[in-house]
Design a protein around this motif. Structure first.
Motif, short mmCIF file in Angstrom:
data_model
loop_
_atom_site.label_atom_id
_atom_site.label_comp_id
_atom_site.label_asym_id
_atom_site.label_seq_id
_atom_site.Cartn_x
_atom_site.Cartn_y
_atom_site.Cartn_z
N VAL A 191 -6.95 4.21 14.72
CA VAL A 191 -6.75 5.20 13.66
C VAL A 191 -8.11 5.66 13.15
O VAL A 191 -9.03 4.84 12.99
CB VAL A 191 -5.94 4.62 12.49
N ILE A 192 -8.23 6.97 12.93
CA ILE A 192 -9.44 7.53 12.32
C ILE A 192 -9.01 8.23 11.03
O ILE A 192 -8.21 9.16 11.06
CB ILE A 192 -10.13 8.53 13.26
N CYS A 193 -9.49 7.76 9.90
CA CYS A 193 -9.21 8.39 8.61
C CYS A 193 -10.31 9.40 8.33
O CYS A 193 -11.49 9.04 8.21
CB CYS A 193 -9.16 7.36 7.50
N LEU A 194 -9.91 10.67 8.21
CA LEU A 194 -10.88 11.75 8.07
C LEU A 194 -10.66 12.50 6.77
O LEU A 194 -9.55 12.93 6.47
CB LEU A 194 -10.72 12.72 9.26
N ASN A 195 -11.72 12.66 6.02
CA ASN A 195 -11.71 13.51 4.83
C ASN A 195 -13.05 14.23 4.75
O ASN A 195 -13.90 13.93 3.92
CB ASN A 195 -11.44 12.71 3.57
N GLY A 196 -13.25 15.14 5.71
CA GLY A 196 -14.55 15.80 5.85
C GLY A 196 -15.51 14.96 6.67
O GLY A 196 -16.25 15.47 7.50
N HIS A 197 -15.49 13.66 6.44
CA HIS A 197 -16.25 12.70 7.23
C HIS A 197 -15.30 11.56 7.57
O HIS A 197 -14.18 11.50 7.06
CB HIS A 197 -17.45 12.18 6.44
N ILE A 198 -15.72 10.65 8.42
CA ILE A 198 -14.87 9.51 8.77
C ILE A 198 -14.99 8.47 7.67
O ILE A 198 -16.06 7.91 7.44
CB ILE A 198 -15.25 8.93 10.14
N CYS A 199 -13.88 8.24 6.96
CA CYS A 199 -13.85 7.27 5.86
C CYS A 199 -13.72 5.85 6.38
O CYS A 199 -14.33 4.92 5.85
CB CYS A 199 -12.69 7.58 4.92
N CYS A 200 -12.87 5.67 7.38
CA CYS A 200 -12.71 4.36 8.01
C CYS A 200 -12.06 4.56 9.37
O CYS A 200 -11.41 5.58 9.61
CB CYS A 200 -11.88 3.41 7.15
N THR A 201 -12.23 3.60 10.23
CA THR A 201 -11.64 3.68 11.57
C THR A 201 -11.45 2.27 12.11
O THR A 201 -12.16 1.34 11.72
CB THR A 201 -12.50 4.52 12.52
N GLY A 202 -10.49 2.12 13.01
CA GLY A 202 -10.23 0.82 13.61
C GLY A 202 -8.78 0.72 14.03
O GLY A 202 -8.05 1.72 14.06
N GLY A 203 -8.34 -0.48 14.37
CA GLY A 203 -6.95 -0.71 14.69
C GLY A 203 -6.08 -0.50 13.46
O GLY A 203 -6.58 -0.51 12.33
N PRO A 204 -4.77 -0.30 13.63
CA PRO A 204 -3.90 -0.03 12.48
C PRO A 204 -3.99 -1.08 11.38
O PRO A 204 -4.05 -0.74 10.20
CB PRO A 204 -2.50 0.00 13.11
N GLU A 205 -4.00 -2.35 11.73
CA GLU A 205 -4.06 -3.39 10.71
C GLU A 205 -5.42 -3.39 10.00
O GLU A 205 -5.48 -3.57 8.77
CB GLU A 205 -3.80 -4.76 11.34
N GLU A 206 -6.49 -3.14 10.73
CA GLU A 206 -7.81 -3.06 10.11
C GLU A 206 -7.87 -1.93 9.09
O GLU A 206 -8.37 -2.08 7.98
CB GLU A 206 -8.88 -2.81 11.17
N VAL A 207 -7.35 -0.78 9.48
CA VAL A 207 -7.41 0.40 8.61
C VAL A 207 -6.52 0.21 7.39
O VAL A 207 -6.89 0.58 6.27
CB VAL A 207 -7.00 1.66 9.40
N ARG A 208 -5.37 -0.40 7.57
CA ARG A 208 -4.44 -0.57 6.46
C ARG A 208 -5.06 -1.35 5.31
O ARG A 208 -4.77 -1.09 4.14
CB ARG A 208 -3.17 -1.27 6.94
N VAL A 209 -5.90 -2.34 5.63
CA VAL A 209 -6.49 -3.18 4.58
C VAL A 209 -7.88 -2.71 4.17
O VAL A 209 -8.52 -3.32 3.31
CB VAL A 209 -6.56 -4.66 5.05
#
Length: 266
Positions: A191-209
Motif C-alpha cells: 500500500v502507498i498512502c499518497l497526499n501530495g507526497h508519500i505519507c507511508c508505504t508498506g504491507g497492509p498491516e504495516e500501513v494500518r498501524v
C-alpha cells in the motif's frame, strides 16, 4: 525481484500548484500495489505521470525493457447514441482478434455481455468490460484507476478477487488507485498512502498501524480496519488450478481469498 516500473522523485505542478512532490516508488514483478489517499491527494496525477500522459516538472520514470501496459482509466465517455457492442469496444483497443476478445471476456466473466450494446450496460458491467479491454494485449503491468467505481460492495469484493486471480494466472503486476480501504487491505501486497507526497508505504498491516495512516484517514478507520490474512500454502498452475506447496509456510502476503474461502465481503 525484477522492477517493472519505477518513479524517481516525480514532481508535477499545474497552474502553480504542486500536485505530487518528489514521489519515488517501484512496482516489482508479480505484486499488487495499491495507491490510497484523500480526494485531491494526487493519485490519478501520479498514474498519468507514470504513463507519460502528463508532463512532469522534475524526476523520471524508469520502465523495464519491452514493458507492456494495460491501462483502465477512471472514467470513459461513451457516446450512447453510437451503436457499439462490448466485443467491438474491446477490439477497438488495437489489433485484437475476435478470439482474444472472447478469451478476455471469459477471464472477466462477461461473455454474456459481449454482444450487448455498451449503452445498456450498468456502471459495474462497464468496469468489467474496461478491465477485459486492458487485458487484451497480455500486459506485464495492469494500471487501474478506481476500477471498482460504480459497483456495490459485493461487486467490489468480486472484482478484487478477480484481480488477484488474474495476477496469479498471468503472473502480471497490478498498480491501482482505490478508495475502498477494507478491500484494498484484503487484496494487495503493498500500500502507498499518497497526499501530495508519500505519507507511508508498506504491507497492509504495516500501513494500518503507521501513525501517518491514522492521521490521513482517522484513528477510528485504522482501529476498525479488518485484515484478512491469506497464508500462501499453495501456488497456481497455468490454468489457475491450486497446487499445494510441500512444507508450506507463511509467504508474507495478505490477499483476499482467491475463491478459497478466506473471508467474505467486509
Amino acid at each position: 525481484m525484477n522492477t517493472l516500473i519505477a518513479a524517481h522523485d516525480l514532481t508535477v505542478s499545474i497552474d502553480g500548484r504542486t500536485l505530487i512532490d518528489q514521489v519515488s516508488f517501484s512496482v516489482p514483478a508479480g505484486e499488487i500495489v495499491t495507491i490510497i489517499g484523500p480526494n485531491g491527494g494526487g493519485k490519478t496525477t501520479l498514474l498519468k505521470a507514470l504513463l507519460g500522459l502528463i508532463k512532469t516538472d522534475r524526476g523520471r520514470v524508469e520502465r523495464a525493457p519491452k514493458l507492456t501496459l494495460g491501462y483502465m482509466p477512471q472514467k470513459l465517455a461513451i457516446d450512447r447514441a453510437l451503436p457499439l457492442t462490448a466485443r467491438r469496444f474491446i477490439r477497438l483497443s488495437g489489433r485484437i482478434e475476435s478470439g482474444t476478445a472472447q478469451r478476455v471476456g471469459e477471464e472477466c466473466d462477461i461473455t454474456h455481455l459481449l454482444d450487448r450494446d455498451m449503452s445498456v450496460l450498468s456502471g459495474g458491467e462497464i468496469q468489467r468490460v474496461l478491465l477485459a479491454r486492458s487485458l487484451a494485449h497480455d500486459p506485464d503491468l495492469l494500471v487501474l484507476d478506481e476500477p471498482a467505481q460504480g459497483m456495490d460492495v459485493t461487486g467490489q469484493a468480486a472484482l478484487f478477487e478477480l484481480l488477484a486471480r488474474i495476477r496469479d494466472r498471468r503472473g502480471c503486476s497490478v498498480l491501482m488507485v482505490s478508495h475502498d480501504l477494507h478491500l484494498v487491505m484484503r487484496g494487495t501486497d503493498r500500500v502507498i498512502c499518497l497526499n501530495g507526497h508519500i505519507c507511508c508505504t508498506g504491507g497492509p498491516e504495516e500501513v494500518r498501524v503507521d501513525p501517518a495512516f491514522a492521521e490521513l484517514f482517522g484513528a477510528r478507520a485504522a482501529d476498525q480496519l479488518a485484515l484478512y490474512h491469506h497464508h500462501h500454502d499453495h501456488t497456481h498452475d497455468d490454468d489457475g488450478s491450486v497446487v499445494p506447496l510441500e512444507g508450506h509456510g507463511h509467504h508474507g502476503h495478505e490477499h483476499h481469498g482467491h475463491d478459497h474461502g478466506h473471508g467474505g465481503a467486509p
